[in-house]
Design a protein around this motif. Sequence first.
Motif, mmCIF file in Angstrom:
data_model
loop_
_atom_site.group_PDB
_atom_site.id
_atom_site.type_symbol
_atom_site.label_atom_id
_atom_site.label_comp_id
_atom_site.label_asym_id
_atom_site.label_seq_id
_atom_site.Cartn_x
_atom_site.Cartn_y
_atom_site.Cartn_z
ATOM 1 N N SER A 22 46.209 41.858 50.395
ATOM 2 C CA SER A 22 46.133 40.413 50.238
ATOM 3 C C SER A 22 44.991 39.922 51.106
ATOM 4 O O SER A 22 44.621 40.565 52.093
ATOM 5 N N ASN A 23 44.429 38.784 50.714
ATOM 6 C CA ASN A 23 43.272 38.245 51.419
ATOM 7 C C ASN A 23 42.092 39.214 51.400
ATOM 8 O O ASN A 23 41.415 39.415 52.407
ATOM 9 N N TYR A 24 41.865 39.808 50.238
ATOM 10 C CA TYR A 24 40.695 40.654 50.038
ATOM 11 C C TYR A 24 39.695 39.946 49.137
ATOM 12 O O TYR A 24 40.068 39.181 48.243
ATOM 13 N N VAL A 25 38.417 40.209 49.386
ATOM 14 C CA VAL A 25 37.334 39.647 48.584
ATOM 15 C C VAL A 25 36.647 40.781 47.845
ATOM 16 O O VAL A 25 36.445 41.866 48.400
ATOM 17 N N ALA A 26 36.303 40.528 46.580
ATOM 18 C CA ALA A 26 35.547 41.496 45.787
ATOM 19 C C ALA A 26 34.436 40.768 45.046
ATOM 20 O O ALA A 26 34.509 39.562 44.816
ATOM 21 N N VAL A 27 33.409 41.511 44.689
ATOM 22 C CA VAL A 27 32.348 40.964 43.848
ATOM 23 C C VAL A 27 32.785 41.108 42.393
ATOM 24 O O VAL A 27 33.124 42.210 41.957
ATOM 25 N N GLU A 28 32.789 39.996 41.671
ATOM 26 C CA GLU A 28 33.191 40.003 40.264
ATOM 27 C C GLU A 28 31.974 39.720 39.383
ATOM 28 O O GLU A 28 31.346 38.672 39.494
ATOM 29 N N GLN B 14 32.442 33.625 16.386
ATOM 30 C CA GLN B 14 33.092 32.989 15.250
ATOM 31 C C GLN B 14 32.342 33.396 13.987
ATOM 32 O O GLN B 14 31.107 33.402 13.962
ATOM 33 N N ASN B 15 33.122 33.745 12.960
ATOM 34 C CA ASN B 15 32.515 34.206 11.714
ATOM 35 C C ASN B 15 31.592 35.399 11.976
ATOM 36 O O ASN B 15 30.514 35.512 11.387
ATOM 37 N N SER B 16 32.051 36.277 12.912
ATOM 38 C CA SER B 16 31.324 37.504 13.279
ATOM 39 C C SER B 16 29.962 37.210 13.892
ATOM 40 O O SER B 16 29.092 38.082 13.932
ATOM 41 N N ARG B 17 29.767 35.999 14.382
ATOM 42 C CA ARG B 17 28.502 35.637 15.004
ATOM 43 C C ARG B 17 28.742 35.174 16.444
ATOM 44 O O ARG B 17 29.731 34.524 16.740
ATOM 45 N N LEU B 18 27.816 35.524 17.316
ATOM 46 C CA LEU B 18 27.895 35.107 18.713
ATOM 47 C C LEU B 18 27.530 33.629 18.822
ATOM 48 O O LEU B 18 26.416 33.233 18.481
ATOM 49 N N LYS B 19 28.504 32.829 19.284
ATOM 50 C CA LYS B 19 28.272 31.391 19.405
ATOM 51 C C LYS B 19 27.832 30.998 20.810
ATOM 52 O O LYS B 19 27.019 30.084 20.994
ATOM 53 N N GLN B 20 28.369 31.691 21.814
ATOM 54 C CA GLN B 20 28.042 31.357 23.201
ATOM 55 C C GLN B 20 28.312 32.566 24.071
ATOM 56 O O GLN B 20 29.234 33.346 23.820
ATOM 57 N N MET B 21 27.502 32.730 25.109
ATOM 58 C CA MET B 21 27.686 33.825 26.050
ATOM 59 C C MET B 21 27.344 33.332 27.452
ATOM 60 O O MET B 21 26.452 32.501 27.629
ATOM 61 N N ARG B 22 28.084 33.847 28.430
ATOM 62 C CA ARG B 22 27.806 33.458 29.813
ATOM 63 C C ARG B 22 28.091 34.636 30.737
ATOM 64 O O ARG B 22 29.102 35.333 30.605
ATOM 65 N N LYS B 23 27.177 34.839 31.681
ATOM 66 C CA LYS B 23 27.346 35.853 32.712
ATOM 67 C C LYS B 23 27.445 35.163 34.068
ATOM 68 O O LYS B 23 26.602 34.321 34.395
ATOM 69 N N THR B 24 28.430 35.529 34.830
ATOM 70 C CA THR B 24 28.568 34.975 36.176
ATOM 71 C C THR B 24 28.792 36.095 37.181
ATOM 72 O O THR B 24 29.335 37.147 36.846
ATOM 73 N N ARG B 25 28.340 35.839 38.380
ATOM 74 C CA ARG B 25 28.658 36.727 39.512
ATOM 75 C C ARG B 25 29.298 35.865 40.579
ATOM 76 O O ARG B 25 28.810 34.776 40.891
ATOM 77 N N ALA B 26 30.415 36.355 41.111
ATOM 78 C CA ALA B 26 31.167 35.548 42.078
ATOM 79 C C ALA B 26 31.803 36.435 43.123
ATOM 80 O O ALA B 26 32.046 37.629 42.898
ATOM 81 N N ASP B 27 32.052 35.840 44.291
ATOM 82 C CA ASP B 27 32.956 36.435 45.272
ATOM 83 C C ASP B 27 34.357 35.936 44.923
ATOM 84 O O ASP B 27 34.584 34.724 44.862
ATOM 85 N N VAL B 28 35.267 36.856 44.685
ATOM 86 C CA VAL B 28 36.631 36.493 44.298
ATOM 87 C C VAL B 28 37.571 36.812 45.442
ATOM 88 O O VAL B 28 37.664 37.957 45.893
ATOM 89 N N LEU B 29 38.263 35.794 45.901
ATOM 90 C CA LEU B 29 39.266 35.952 46.955
ATOM 91 C C LEU B 29 40.638 36.054 46.308
ATOM 92 O O LEU B 29 41.084 35.139 45.611
ATOM 93 N N LEU B 30 41.329 37.194 46.503
ATOM 94 C CA LEU B 30 42.670 37.411 45.965
ATOM 95 C C LEU B 30 43.683 37.204 47.077
ATOM 96 O O LEU B 30 43.643 37.881 48.108
ATOM 97 N N VAL B 31 44.582 36.259 46.861
ATOM 98 C CA VAL B 31 45.555 35.875 47.887
ATOM 99 C C VAL B 31 46.955 35.918 47.287
ATOM 100 O O VAL B 31 47.167 35.455 46.159
ATOM 101 N N ARG B 32 47.891 36.465 48.035
ATOM 102 C CA ARG B 32 49.282 36.457 47.594
ATOM 103 C C ARG B 32 50.035 35.374 48.346
ATOM 104 O O ARG B 32 50.034 35.318 49.573
ATOM 105 N N LEU B 33 50.689 34.476 47.596
ATOM 106 C CA LEU B 33 51.489 33.409 48.163
ATOM 107 C C LEU B 33 52.948 33.849 48.161
ATOM 108 O O LEU B 33 53.591 33.914 47.113
ATOM 109 N N GLU B 34 53.483 34.147 49.325
ATOM 110 C CA GLU B 34 54.839 34.682 49.401
ATOM 111 C C GLU B 34 55.878 33.654 48.969
ATOM 112 O O GLU B 34 56.872 34.004 48.321
ATOM 113 N N ALA B 35 55.674 32.393 49.315
ATOM 114 C CA ALA B 35 56.658 31.366 48.966
ATOM 115 C C ALA B 35 56.818 31.235 47.460
ATOM 116 O O ALA B 35 57.927 31.089 46.943
#
Length: 310
Positions: A72-78, A86-107
Motif C-alpha cells: 500500500s502507498n506504492y507509486v508506479a509509472v503507468e 466504431q464501425n471498425s475505424r479508429l475514432k480517437q486515441m490517447r496516450k498518457t504517462r502518469a505516476d500512479v499512487l495505489l492506496v488501500r483504505l482500511e475503513a
Amino acid sequence: MRGRYFSNCQAQRISQIAQWTAALKRVFQHMAAAAWLLAVWPAGTVQAEDGDPARVLQQSGAWVEAYQARFSNYVAVEDHLQKLTQNSRLKQMRKTRADVLLVRLEAEDAWVAFRDVLDVDGQPVRDREERLRRLFLESPADLQRVIEESARYNIGGVRRNFNVPTLALSILAPKMQGRFKFRLDGLEKGDGVRAVKLDFTETGSPTLIRTGDKDHFATGAFWLHPDDGSVLQTRLVVGGETTGQVRAAITVRYRLDKTIGLLLPVEMRETYDDPKSLYPAFSPVLSCVATYSGYRRFEVASETSTPAAR
C-alpha cells in the motif's frame, strides 16, 4: 489346408498381441500422466477437482490479508493507451504517462488510485503543479475529488474511475467473501505457471462498484497459484446484457518483482462495449492497455502546518 489353417491362427494371434500391446501402451501413458500430475501438485496444494472452493478461499484470503498489509502507498509509472473505435475505424486515441499512487483504505476496505498525469500524447501537462496544489494544499484532499481528477484524461463516453489494478483483490479478503459466490473452474496455464481458476459472482449489497446508491453487481475470475493461493491474474466484469448497461471488463496480470519481493500488477486491459446493441459492428468500443513499471514506496515530506500533513 492344414498349413493355411495354422497360418490364419498365427495371423490372428499376432493381431491379438498387437491389440494388447497398444492397450497396455495407453494404460502406461495414463499412468505416466497421473504420475506427472502428482509431481506438479505437491501434497497440501489446492486442486480444481476438489469441487468445494472453501479451501482455496481460506488460503487466498490469508494471502490477500498479508499482501494488503505490505503493499500500500506504492507509486508506479503507468503508460496508458486508450483507443475508441466504431464501425471498425479508429475514432480517437490517447496516450498518457502518469505516476500512479495505489492506496488501500482500511475503513472502506477498498483500493483507490490517484493518477498524477505527466504528459498526454507526448506533451507535458502544463497545469500539473497547480492541480496538485489545489488538491492537496489549498484544502484537505477530498477523496472523491482525487478520484475524479484521476479520470480527467479518459476518452469515450463511459464514466469510469474504478480502473484500479488492485481493485479485485478486495473480493478475496475474508470479510468480503460472504458477499460473493465462488466456483472452481479447472486449471489453466499462463506465463509458464499452472493456475487454479476461481470464478465469482457478486450477490451482496452494497456492491464493490456503485453509482451513488445504485449497485453494480460484478462477475469475474481469479487465477491463483496452487501452492499458496497467490493471485496471478484477475478479471472483473460489470454491466452487460442482463443490466442494460455498458459492459466493462478489466483484466490484470501480476508478476513477481524481485526487488520488492511481491507480486505486482504489470498490465491492465480494459474493454467497454454494448453487448445489447442491434448493430455491434457500428457500436463504439473503448479498449485500453496500461503497463506498470518502476514501483517505489510513496513518501511525503512537508511541514506539519500544511493541510496535507494534517
